[in-house]
Structure formats: structure tokens, C-alpha cells
Design a protein around this motif. Structure first.
Motif, PDB file in Angstrom:
ATOM      1  N   THR A   1      -7.875  10.594   5.292  1.00 17.51           N
ATOM      2  CA  THR A   1      -8.729  11.839   4.933  1.00 17.51           C
ATOM      3  C   THR A   1      -8.978  12.717   6.256  1.00 17.51           C
TER       4      THR A   1
ATOM      5  N   TYR B   1       0.814  -1.206  -0.084  1.00 17.25           N
ATOM      6  CA  TYR B   1       0.060   0.134  -0.133  1.00 17.25           C
ATOM      7  C   TYR B   1       0.885   1.383  -0.106  1.00 17.25           C
TER       8      TYR B   1
ATOM      9  N   CYS C   1      -6.470   4.076  -4.485  1.00 18.37           N
ATOM     10  CA  CYS C   1      -6.654   3.116  -3.312  1.00 18.37           C
ATOM     11  C   CYS C   1      -7.767   2.172  -3.651  1.00 18.37           C
ATOM     12  N   LYS C   2      -8.858   2.643  -4.243  1.00 15.17           N
ATOM     13  CA  LYS C   2      -9.790   1.878  -4.847  1.00 15.17           C
ATOM     14  C   LYS C   2      -9.334   0.847  -5.981  1.00 15.17           C
TER      15      LYS C   2
ATOM     16  N   MET D   1      -7.267  -1.721  -4.336  1.00 19.39           N
ATOM     17  CA  MET D   1      -7.992  -2.593  -3.500  1.00 19.39           C
ATOM     18  C   MET D   1      -8.894  -3.689  -4.497  1.00 19.39           C
TER      19      MET D   1
ATOM     20  N   GLY E   1     -14.748   9.210   5.850  1.00 22.59           N
ATOM     21  CA  GLY E   1     -13.806   8.193   5.199  1.00 22.59           C
ATOM     22  C   GLY E   1     -13.410   7.082   6.119  1.00 22.59           C
ATOM     23  N   CYS E   2     -12.636   6.102   5.159  1.00 23.37           N
ATOM     24  CA  CYS E   2     -12.588   4.814   6.137  1.00 23.37           C
ATOM     25  C   CYS E   2     -11.014   4.771   6.620  1.00 23.37           C
ATOM     26  N   CYS E   3     -10.166   5.750   6.184  1.00 21.15           N
ATOM     27  CA  CYS E   3      -8.939   5.984   7.039  1.00 21.15           C
ATOM     28  C   CYS E   3      -8.347   7.131   7.463  1.00 21.15           C
TER      29      CYS E   3
ATOM     30  N   ASN F   1      -5.429  11.836   1.006  1.00 20.23           N
ATOM     31  CA  ASN F   1      -5.934  10.437   0.900  1.00 20.23           C
ATOM     32  C   ASN F   1      -6.032  10.017  -0.605  1.00 20.23           C
ATOM     33  N   PRO F   2      -5.235   9.097  -1.003  1.00 22.30           N
ATOM     34  CA  PRO F   2      -5.227   8.758  -2.606  1.00 22.30           C
ATOM     35  C   PRO F   2      -6.570   7.974  -2.989  1.00 22.30           C
ATOM     36  N   CYS F   3      -7.645   8.419  -2.834  1.00 15.98           N
ATOM     37  CA  CYS F   3      -8.958   7.520  -2.893  1.00 15.98           C
ATOM     38  C   CYS F   3      -9.081   6.708  -4.284  1.00 15.98           C
TER      39      CYS F   3
HETATM   40  S1  SF4 Z   1     -10.618   7.062   2.629  1.00 16.09           S
HETATM   41 FE1  SF4 Z   1     -10.967   4.777   1.927  1.00 16.09          FE
HETATM   42  S2  SF4 Z   1     -10.803   4.974  -0.418  1.00 16.09           S
HETATM   43 FE2  SF4 Z   1      -9.817   6.842   0.509  1.00 16.09          FE
HETATM   44  S3  SF4 Z   1      -7.696   6.277   0.871  1.00 16.09           S
HETATM   45 FE3  SF4 Z   1      -8.739   5.864   2.597  1.00 16.09          FE
HETATM   46  S4  SF4 Z   1      -9.234   3.638   2.597  1.00 16.09           S
HETATM   47 FE4  SF4 Z   1      -8.776   4.628   0.214  1.00 16.09          FE
END
Ligand code: SF4
Length: 346
Positions: free
Chosen positions: A212, A81, A102-103, A106, A207-209, A97-99
């Protein structure tokens, strides 16, 4: 026809919970997959900080899997990652956040997983227009294409707004029973959650991490700048989640425990850092990250005294221990509050 199998990306939020459930309702065998990047918000800080003690220390991804009654595969992607965070082809969102990258990453990992495990397709809880940068109509095909998943990627919550995917065309799922959610409103998701009887799900927190989070991103950017490289280790990114971070000089920063739980957590890093603690008064454990000479150490000791119970005393004794175990004791006046500059705080 044998039962089709899908893996659902489970972040722990409501959307991924619903997406998996919608497909399970169609008789597909679903298992969950969750990627541990090191930046995940879950559990960690809630377990450490006193003020968060009342919040449930649950792992939301496991909670979602339990609600669904599916198996959850937690995959450690910490090392792979790094490239996503350090070098995002599509850039960053509002913070670090490199959303979009990242998607892509994943879904790409999920693709490897389904190929290795004989599954047929991938489910995500993405909704068009939900997030300004990564969940737009024009980014949906980017994720599908660049991950290599193509039409084996099904987004059940917004499928009606996208071209039919392989599972829909093959009749593995009934497109009519999928959804056409779009935009930032959470109302359709909440209504669907109610329909299924899901309660107590994690509230969407943006956000999930940690990437953000603005404060977290400032600290990460500072770490990269001062090291002169964007490299990081798991310990580095864990430490950014804990304590008060101050950079009084370019050559060092201080990590100050804000309470008992954080002090105990920082204790675990004492051997790797020069650290300071007050002897004459109660006070925090302070880690010094960088290099510091005599004058720097005095400044660090005065700041340590500032954050101790001796902040109003004339003098506080502070023990400074180097990474070689050598200790010295400094007697210093605590730094006056007006001398602690705003810009030192990260
Ligand atoms: S907020 Fe979610 S999609 Fe965006 S970088 Fe973090 S884990 Fe990845």
C-alpha cells in the motif's frame, strides 16, 4: 453442546483484535492465524533503521494474540502469495496492493486450516466502507464466495449490515451482541477498544503491508519492468524495503545504504551483487543490481562518492567488487549534486 471453535485472521491492527474479542466474549474458543507474505511491514525496517529504533520492535500480530490470550498460528505463504501479487484477478488498489484478491486468498487459506483442524468458522475484522476498494458492501460477498468460506465467514464488527451467517443462524454466537459498524470513521472501534481496556494498539497506517506504500510500489514496478517479468524472490522484495534506490541507466540500478544499520543489512547481499564502497572516505555500501560495463561502473562509483563523506572532495577512491570476488579500485570525482537526476530516484 460442545464449545464451538473459530479462527480469527489477525493482522496486528485494531479491527482484527476487536473482532476476535467480540466472539470470544460469547464463549467461542478462538485461535488466531497470521499469514507471512514477505511484504509485511512489521519489525523488519524498525529493527534496521536508526531513526526507527525508538519504536517498539514488536510483532503486532503476536502482541494482539497476547492481549487476547489466544494461540497464534503464523503461516508462511510467501510462495503461494506470489500469484496474488503478480496476477490479481480483481486488480490493484491505489498502488500495487491487490487487497481484494489478498483477502480472498487469506480467507481461503483460513478455510483450509479450519477444515484440517476441526474448527467451525472464520472471523475477520472487516468493516463495510472502511477501505474504498476492498471493504465495500459489494466486495464482502466476493470474499465469502471466492474463498469458498461462504457463510462460515463472520465479520463481527459489521455483522448487522450483512445477512446472518452460519454461526449466527445456528446460535453459536448471538447476532444481537455483534456490531453494525460501517464507513471510514475509526470512532466506533476506538470506543470499543476503550470498553475492553485495550491500549497501545497499532495505529491504522492505511494498510497491513508494504504494497500500500507508494514508494515501495514504484520500486516493485521498476523491478518488474526491468526484468521483463513480474517474477520475484523473497530477497528481491526484502531489498526493496531497504536503502535509497536509483536507476541511472536502464541496465542497472544502485541500492545505497542510508545509514549503519542498512549498510550492515546490505552486507549480507554482497556475494550476490557487484558492490561498491569508498576507501578514501567514510561512505555507504552500494549494491549494483543489473549489468554494468566500464563506463557504467565509473558512473556507479561517482554516485557512490556522491553519497559518501567525500562528496565535496576532488577525488574519492572507490572499491568495486564483482560477484566473482574480483576487485578494482577507481579514483573518481564525486558526481555534482545537480548532475544527479531527479528521475533516477525510485
Ligand atoms: S494491505 Fe492488507 S489486504 Fe491489502 S494487500 Fe496488503 S495484506 Fe493484503
Amino acid at each position: 453442546m460442545s464449545q464451538r471453535k473459530a479462527v480469527a485472521l489477525i493482522s496486528g491492527g485494531l479491527d482484527s483484535l476487536l473482532a476476535a474479542r467480540v466472539v470470544m466474549d460469547q464463549g467461542v474458543h478462538v485461535e488466531g492465524i497470521n499469514f507471512f507474505t514477505g511484504f509485511c511491514v512489521e519489525g523488519h525496517t524498525h529493527a534496521i533503521r536508526q531513526k526507527d529504533r525508538a519504536r517498539p520492535k514488536r510483532n503486532n500480530a503476536l502482541w494482539v494474540a497476547e492481549q487476547l490470550g489466544v494461540k497464534l498460528h503464523i503461516v508462511d505463504v510467501i510462495d503461494e502469495y506470489k500469484d496474488v501479487v503478480i496476477n490479481p484477478k480483481h486488480g490493484y488498489g491505489a498502488h500495487l496492493n491487490p487487497c481484494l484478491d489478498c483477502k480472498v486468498f487469506m480467507v481461503g487459506k483460513a478455510l483450509e486450516w479450519i477444515e484440517a483442524n476441526g474448527f467451525d468458522f472464520i472471523i475477520t475484522g472487516e468493516v463495510i466502507g472502511q477501505r474504498p476498494k476492498s471493504q465495500r458492501r459489494d466486495t464482502m460477498p466476493v470474499v465469502a464466495r471466492e474463498s469458498g468460506a461462504d457463510d462460515r465467514l463472520l465479520r463481527p464488527l459489521c455483522a448487522h449490515n450483512l445477512p446472518p451467517t452460519l454461526p449466527e443462524r445456528e446460535g453459536w454466537v448471538d447476532r444481537a451482541a455483534l456490531h453494525g459498524f460501517s464507513g471510514r470513521s475509526r470512532k466506533p472501534q476506538m470506543a470499543l477498544a476503550e470498553h475492553y481496556g485495550f491500549q497501545d494498539y497499532a495505529q491504522p497506517a492505511g494498510g497491513c503491508c508494504f504494497l500500500t506504500n507508494e514508494q515501495y510500489s514504484v520500486k516493485l514496478a521498476d523491478l518488474w519492468r526491468n526484468r521483463g517479468t513480474k517474477y520475484y524472490e523473497l530477497d528481491d522484495i526484502m531489498l526493496l524495503k531497504v536503502g535509497r534506490h536509483l536507476r541511472p541507466r536502464a541496465n542497472f540500478k544502485l541500492i545505497v545504504g542510508r545509514e549503519e544499520g542498512e549498510n550492515r543489512f546490505l552486507e549480507g547481499y554482497r556475494k550476490r551483487f557487484t558492490h561498491l564502497r569508498t576507501l578514501s572516505h567514510g561512505g555507504p555500501l552500494v549494491l549494483l543490481d543489473g549489468t554494468a560495463d566500464g563506463e557504467d561502473l565509473e558512473l556507479a562509483a561517482r554516485l557512490t562518492a556522491r553519497f559518501s563523506q567525500g562528496r565535496n572532495a576532488d577525488q574519492v577512491t572507490v572499491e568495486v567488487t564483482g560477484t566473482d570476488g574480483h576487485t578494482q579500485v577507481l579514483a573518481v570525482p564525486p558526481m555534482a549534486p545537480e548532475a544527479v537526476r531527479r528521475e533516477w530516484y525510485l
